[in-house]
Motif scaffolding. Structure first.
Motif: not given
Length: 472
Positions: A8-26
């Protein structure tokens, strides 16, 4: 919990990382459609959804949970058309879908961020869950279903009498051809049927060691007969709402209470179901005098029509684009007004009282009215509909989308844990009512399931109270 906390921790980290990437792609709030961006956002969010649903299946023991249905609908509504456009398949009616082509990048990015924040909210609710305790034994108190069955029969007969011959003969007009009072009766009938479906499977869970499902069904044949004719009437008119709601509720209850549905079975059921619903949509019409049955007309139109089975659902993304195009440039934020009205409408008699007391203009009674009237004026000819992110955005803007989707994700995961793991009856009832509305919720408002939940809980208390007094 059946899945390891580390996973669960690993999967949640992937989603958080994807969110961070999203901020750069705004992207900019306005700009030409960037198919590279649309493709990137679609692939990343779809990957997160697949990983997330694997975790949810392991956590709750059933693939037919709220998260599955909600995210299937979310991907179709928010990413099917952008993804297709990115790979060279533009929408069939671009002028209808692209409310303003210059906001497509931003609207799709907002959908990406909103979906991932909702997923992260679910992970947070699971990671910080409390102590699990199974309470099924304490909830094994059957309601007096004879009262509920009697109420369903009365409501069903009343609906048939009130709805009118036009609808019963198969003419579909979005409810405009219903007789006076039929819509009110149908709300109660819908609630009673959903509650009865839930009880059918819930009670069988405690009796399956003593009786076969076939024998159990024969003991409930009165309700099953009414349910059959209820669905046939709506199917004949091409009104797919009750079919989707009842079908999803039956499948999800069956998967949890009786036998778990496998992923390949779910995929097959989704394909068959969406194809069948498309046939109903193509075969329906306002004129009931057309030759052939609705299925015959639908099959004929299917071979003449090159649309896919999820195109209508996917077209709701236009509301996202309308929202970010209109607010706050053409209209100020609503600051929760339409959401307040949605909550008031869920409470019996409260909606009408609020409207009359405060003289709420029609445009602010729901985001559906807002999008319809801003698009067509007060003399509109059809409802534009709404969409969950668009509904939040016109009220509270981008920050509101992030915050409310995060809180919504936490709420869903917590109530799912209390229902599926703890076996709490009230939470089971709530989550299954939410599941029945999960797909359609993406093309509606945030509080869309609230009325069904409130009315179902009230009706459950009603039949238990009168049942207990009758037994004395």
């Amino acid at each position: 919990m059946r899945i390891k906390r580390a996973t669960v921790n690993i999967m949640s980290f992937i989603s958080v990382l994807s969110l961070i990437i999203g901020f750069f792609l705004m992207p900019e709030s306005r700009g030409q459609i960037n198919n590279g961006l649309l493709l990137t956002l679609s692939i990343i969010v779809s990957t997160n959804v697949v990983l997330f649903l694997i975790v949810m299946k392991s956590c709750f023991g059933t693939v037919l949970n709220f998260q599955t249905f909600f995210l299937i609908g979310f991907l179709i509504v928010h990413f099917q058309i952008p993804f297709y456009n990115a790979i060279g398949i533009p929408p069939q009616n671009p002028r209808f879908i692209w409310a303003n082509p210059n906001v497509v990048n931003f609207g799709t990015w907002m959908s990406y961020m909103g979906g991932l924040i909702w997923i992260v909210g679910n992970y947070v609710g699971i990671i910080f869950k409390g102590q699990s305790k199974n309470v099924y034994a304490r909830n094994n108190k059957s309601a007096n279903l004879a009262i509920l069955d009697g109420l369903i029969i009365i409501l069903f007969v009343s609906f048939i009498v009130l709805v009118g011959s036009a609808f019963l003969s198969g003419a579909y007009d979005g409810g405009k051809n219903w007789g006076a009072g039929a819509s009110y009766v149908n709300v109660l009938l819908r609630v009673a049927i959903c509650l009865r479906i839930f009880y059918f499977f819930y009670n069988y869970r405690f009796n399956r060691s003593k009786i076969s499902l076939k024998t159990y069904a024969s003991k409930n044949k009165l309700f099953l007969i009414v349910l059959f004719f209820y669905l046939i009437i709506f199917m004949n008119a091409g009104d797919r709402g009750p079919l989707i709601e009842s079908g999803v509720l039956i499948l999800s209850c069956y998967s949890f209470f009786i036998r778990s549905v496998k992923i390949w079975q779910l995929v097959l059921l989704i394909f068959i179901g969406s194809s069948f619903l498309t046939i109903l949509k193509l075969g329906r019409g306002k004129d009931s005098s057309k030759q052939g049955s609705i299925l015959e007309r639908g099959f004929e139109a299917l071979f003449e029509n090159d649309s896919n089975t999820t195109e209508e659902l996917a077209s709701s993304v236009r509301i996202v684009y309308k929202a970010v195009d209109q607010v706050p440039v053409q209209h100020d934020y609503l600051y929760g007004l339409t959401m307040f009205m949605d909550i008031a409408t869920a409470v019996p008699f409260a909606g009408g009282f609020v409207i009359q007391t405060f003289s709420i203009p029609e445009i602010y009674r729901s985001s559906t009215y807002f999008f319809t009237i801003t698009g067509q004026g007060t003399f509109y000819t059809y409802g534009e509909g709404s969409e969950i992110l668009g509904d939040i955005y016109i009220n509270f803007g981008l920050i509101g989308v992030f915050l409310l989707m995060f809180l919504f994700g936490i709420y869903v995961s917590r109530i799912s844990l209390k229902a599926f793991i703890d076996g709490n009856f009230k939470n089971l009832l709530i989550i299954f009512m939410m599941i029945s509305t999960a797909i359609y919720m993406n093309r509606s408002v945030l509080f869309f399931p609230l009325q069904l939940i409130v009315y179902t809980l009230i009706l459950d208390k009603f039949i238990k109270f009168f049942g207990k007094n009758l037994e004395k």
